[in-house]
Scaffold this active site. Structure first.
Site, short mmCIF file in Angstrom:
data_model
loop_
_atom_site.label_atom_id
_atom_site.label_comp_id
_atom_site.label_asym_id
_atom_site.label_seq_id
_atom_site.Cartn_x
_atom_site.Cartn_y
_atom_site.Cartn_z
N ASP A 1 39.13 33.56 33.61
CA ASP A 1 38.19 32.48 33.92
C ASP A 1 36.82 32.67 33.30
OD1 ASP A 1 39.94 30.95 35.53
OD2 ASP A 1 39.75 32.46 37.09
N HIS B 1 40.13 41.68 38.93
CA HIS B 1 41.48 41.12 39.05
C HIS B 1 42.32 42.06 39.89
CE1 HIS B 1 45.32 39.34 37.94
NE2 HIS B 1 44.61 38.30 37.55
N1 CMC Z 1 31.87 41.15 41.56
C1 CMC Z 1 31.41 42.22 42.25
N2 CMC Z 1 32.21 43.08 42.90
C2 CMC Z 1 33.52 42.86 42.87
C3 CMC Z 1 34.08 41.77 42.17
C4 CMC Z 1 33.20 40.90 41.49
N3 CMC Z 1 33.65 39.85 40.82
N4 CMC Z 1 35.41 41.80 42.29
C5 CMC Z 1 35.70 42.86 43.05
N5 CMC Z 1 34.57 43.52 43.40
C6 CMC Z 1 34.48 44.77 44.16
C7 CMC Z 1 34.69 44.56 45.63
O1 CMC Z 1 33.50 44.33 46.32
C8 CMC Z 1 35.37 45.83 46.04
O2 CMC Z 1 34.40 46.85 46.12
P1 CMC Z 1 34.57 48.07 47.20
O3 CMC Z 1 35.80 48.80 46.77
O4 CMC Z 1 33.33 48.87 47.06
O5 CMC Z 1 34.72 47.42 48.54
C9 CMC Z 1 36.25 46.19 44.82
O6 CMC Z 1 35.56 45.59 43.71
C10 CMC Z 1 37.66 45.65 44.93
O7 CMC Z 1 37.60 44.27 45.22
P2 CMC Z 1 38.68 43.49 46.08
O8 CMC Z 1 38.08 42.23 46.59
O9 CMC Z 1 39.31 44.41 47.07
O10 CMC Z 1 39.76 43.18 44.97
P3 CMC Z 1 40.95 42.14 45.08
O11 CMC Z 1 42.03 42.66 44.22
O12 CMC Z 1 41.28 41.85 46.50
O13 CMC Z 1 40.33 40.78 44.48
C11 CMC Z 1 39.55 39.18 42.92
C12 CMC Z 1 40.51 40.35 43.17
C13 CMC Z 1 39.91 38.54 41.58
C14 CMC Z 1 39.74 38.13 44.03
C15 CMC Z 1 38.08 39.71 42.90
O14 CMC Z 1 37.91 40.63 41.84
C16 CMC Z 1 37.05 38.59 42.82
O15 CMC Z 1 36.64 38.06 43.85
N6 CMC Z 1 36.61 38.22 41.57
C17 CMC Z 1 35.71 37.09 41.41
C18 CMC Z 1 36.48 35.79 41.44
C19 CMC Z 1 37.31 35.58 40.18
O16 CMC Z 1 36.83 35.75 39.08
N7 CMC Z 1 38.56 35.15 40.39
C20 CMC Z 1 39.50 34.84 39.29
C21 CMC Z 1 40.63 35.82 39.23
S1 CMC Z 1 41.58 35.77 37.71
C22 CMC Z 1 42.34 34.25 37.64
C23 CMC Z 1 43.07 33.81 38.84
O17 CMC Z 1 43.70 34.58 39.56
O18 CMC Z 1 43.04 32.62 39.05
#
Ligand code: CMC
Length: 425
Positions: A359, A302
């Site tokens: 989720d 998140h």
């Molecule tokens: N699985 C594996 N690695 C992950 C995941 C994941 N679900 N989420 C983040 N990472 C890693 C990512 O690869 C990155 O690694 P590094 O620093 O080595 O490059 C690090 O963690 C930070 O990730 P980010 O993409 O920069 O983080 P963000 O804040 O931009 O994205 C997120 C947040 C929720 C989009 C992301 O965690 C994600 O894609 N999660 C899976 C989708 C999900 O469950 N979404 C629902 C979010 S909660 C409800 C809502 O908002 O609707």
């Protein structure tokens, strides 16, 4: 004199005011930055940008705290109902008895959809994704229920909240080719929705109070979450003074994406894939850790929570209870628990503070209630509606409201001349 922050750029020093929120968060107020300095800030994904001051929702992502209008999510989930939480979220206070009765009455009064809207449903092909239909029908409400300039927005707020369960349930019924079920105003918000979803003319349908309570709790859990992608979209669109229905329709579209509300559908698909593959979670964890795979564990991570998402914690408890009470034996639930356990003890996830989010468990509860997977994000949309409305209202009523218009750092070509086609390589 208020506190100031200092900014030094190429040896010139500027002072910028600090703003403190009621929970002590500090922000540098850069509203005059460009006028005073010619500079802009760059913040891809807005991770360090506050787009507004708001009184609706407080999140402390480090501590795992979520409060609507000051009230902890845990208390609302235990004691409140979705309609009461909607009132609180939109109007800022819990309603007294009289206010609540009037509110419920108004929400019941507006549950019907204009009959001509059924033609719009008929236009969609079989198999259309419910989010596409839902967003389109909500936008169409602007055509069926236009608001006169002089009219208060309150009528639109009530219409939208009252009609969204009907819109969602009819989306499902149409996709199944089943007859539409009209709203029943003697039922509660969640019970009426379940009835419109599952009643058939051919057999009895008993509304299970366990399912009603679980549905209500899921909606409460999704009601508000400050400046997430869809809510920011609603505020962005409303900043052009677009009407409530159009603004919320764009919020629904933003919610659809798998990185946002669309993740609940993807979580269950991922768990089903692990199950079909034999149930070895470590294989999927390894895939998620491999950057080249582009694979992510859905329902993990998140932007704001760097601790367990409090909603996920509550939903895990509810899913345990609901599955037991409804006598549902879902192998995906065991896989989810295993996946969580393995991920939470893995260095990759610990280092990046990737915990289960809202989720992760919500889809399992919806599944137990019989909600089809492609409807999951629509359920999120129904739940999030009070938050979208509250932000639409707050932005519209803000004395300093301006159209949203970010800037950019241009990195494209500098000036060059047009080349006639015959001279291009
Ligand atoms: N699985 C594996 N690695 C992950 C995941 C994941 N679900 N989420 C983040 N990472 C890693 C990512 O690869 C990155 O690694 P590094 O620093 O080595 O490059 C690090 O963690 C930070 O990730 P980010 O993409 O920069 O983080 P963000 O804040 O931009 O994205 C997120 C947040 C929720 C989009 C992301 O965690 C994600 O894609 N999660 C899976 C989708 C999900 O469950 N979404 C629902 C979010 S909660 C409800 C809502 O908002 O609707």
């Amino acid at each position: 004199m208020s506190e100031m922050a200092k900014l030094i750029v190429r040896e010139r020093e500027y002072e910028l005011p600090l703003i403190e929120g009621t929970e002590g968060e500090l922000a540098v107020d850069i509203r005059k930055l460009r006028d005073q300095t010619g500079l802009i800030t760059l913040d891809n994904g807005y991770a360090s940008t506050g787009s507004c001051e708001s009184k609706i929702c407080f999140i402390d992502g480090e501590k795992g705290i979520l409060r609507y209008r000051g009230i902890p999510i845990e208390q609302l989930c235990e004691h409140s109902t979705f309609t009461e939480t909607a009132y609180l979220t939109i109007y800022g206070e819990l309603p007294n008895e009289q206010q609540f009765e009037a509110w419920r009455e108004e929400l019941r009064y507006h549950t019907l959809l204009h009959e001509d809207l059924q033609h719009i449903y008929d236009m969609f092909p079989t198999g259309a994704h419910p989010m596409a239909v839902c967003s389109a029908v909500v936008c169409c409400l602007s055509a069926f229920y236009p608001r006169k300039e002089t009219e208060s927005p309150e009528i639109s707020i009530r219409r939208l909240l009252a009609k969204i369960p009907t819109i969602a349930a009819w989306t499902y019924k149409k996709s199944k080719g089943q007859p539409l079920v009209y709203p029943r105003n003697d039922l509660s918000y969640a019970a009426n929705f379940l009835n419109m979803m599952f009643r058939l003319p051919t057999e009895d349908y008993e509304i299970d109070p366990v399912a009603v309570r679980a549905m209500d709790q899921i909606l409460i859990m999704h009601a508000e979450h400050e400046q997430n992608c869809s809510t920011s979209t609603v505020r962005m669109v409303s900043s052009s003074l677009a009407n409530l229905f159009a603004s919320v329709a764009s919020g629904i579209s933003a919610l659809w994406g798998p990185l946002h509300g669309g993740a609940n559908q993807r979580v269950v698909q991922m768990l089903a894939e692990i199950h079909e593959d034999g149930g070895d979670v470590s294989k999927f964890i390894a895939r998620a850790k491999d950057k080249d795979s582009g694979y992510r564990l859905m329902g993990f991570g998140h932007r704001v929570y760097k601790n367990y998402d409090p909603r996920a914690r509550i939903l895990k408890g509810i899913s345990d209870e609901v599955l037991t009470k409804l006598g549902v034996n879902d192998p995906l639930f065991d896989i989810a628990k295993q996946l969580e356990e393995v991920a939470l003890s893995d260095e990759f996830f610990i280092e990046r503070k990737l915990y289960p989010n809202v989720d992760f468990y919500s889809g399992l509860i919806l599944r137990a209630l019989g909600i089809p997977t492609e409807m999951f994000t629509v359920m999120f949309a129904i739940g999030r509606l009070p938050g979208w409305i509250a932000h639409w209202k707050e932005r519209n009523e803000a004395p300093d409201a301006r159209i949203y218009r970010p800037r950019q750092v241009y990195q494209g070509y500098t000036k060059r001349d047009y080349v006639p086609m015959s001279e291009r390589s």
